[in-house]
Enzyme design. Sequence first.
Site, PDB file in Angstrom:
ATOM      1  N   TYR A  91      -1.932  -1.571  10.152  1.00  0.00           N
ATOM      2  CA  TYR A  91      -2.037  -1.753   8.700  1.00  0.00           C
ATOM      3  C   TYR A  91      -0.814  -1.199   7.971  1.00  0.00           C
ATOM      4  CZ  TYR A  91      -4.055  -1.790   4.008  1.00  0.00           C
ATOM      5  OH  TYR A  91      -4.291  -2.005   2.675  1.00  0.00           O
TER       6      TYR A  91
ATOM      7  N   SER B 257       0.833  -1.188   0.000  1.00  0.00           N
ATOM      8  CA  SER B 257       0.000   0.000   0.000  1.00  0.00           C
ATOM      9  C   SER B 257       0.875   1.246   0.000  1.00  0.00           C
ATOM     10  CB  SER B 257      -0.909   0.012   1.232  1.00  0.00           C
ATOM     11  OG  SER B 257      -1.610   1.239   1.338  1.00  0.00           O
TER      12      SER B 257
END
Length: 268
Positions: free
Chosen positions: A156, A142
């Site tokens: 995350y 990401s």
Amino acid sequence: MPPARPLSLVTGASAGIGAAFARALAARGHDLVLTARRRERLDALAAELQQQYGCTATVLAADLADPAAPSALCAELDRRGLAVDWLINNAGYGVPGSFTANDWRTHADSLQVLLTAPVELAWRLLPGMRERGYGRIVNVASLAGHVPGTAGHTLYAPAKAFLIKFSQGLTLESREHGVHVCALCPGFTYSEFHDVTGTRALMNKLPGFMWQSANAVVSEGIAAVERGAAVHVTGRVNRTIKRVFKLMPDRLAFRLSARQGRRYRQAD
């Protein structure tokens, strides 16, 4: 040289980027192994791809939050005589709220899916790729792995940063064996991700130019791993964001990230 019909294992294939990878690889002449928790969705996708592209699509439903799932999945592949040429480590999700607002089991499950499962699958499947002299591994990371961490979804971004470094290391170890490894780093992508985490209303405040389709992300990802890129950030907007944060002094980057994070993170 790749095999005439490469076999691709796609995790988290039931929706979003995973389903888009399955469709794109089937269109390129790949056979598929599809895995996720929701078997009915996998069965529907497999039927669609087999009818449209004439590929073989094998469904192996699994919950990668189970520590035994990666080894069981690979054992079933061996039992069926299926040698994986492309591994798409896509399965993942975010845990909304602050770190202490969730119990440890919730965090442990998320780390199993985001970190341990993709690393174990690569460890189990990479030797066969090297032996055959061909392989591709895409670790879906990401943009969050390139910018300072924020409050909420606390694990995350660190997990995605790990996947980026992991992919770089595997690239250096594997490219001489004909295996390409790429950390694919999308930003905001149209998928079920924010519906699952309950942050869709907050995300809808973002301007349209910040978003990419799952198909666009996948198209860039396939091109990147094929050319041997160890890390690829998708979309010009996301690449610009990465460059801006890299040029900023650390303290300023941290403050900006924290301020933006407060606007788009779910409160406890």
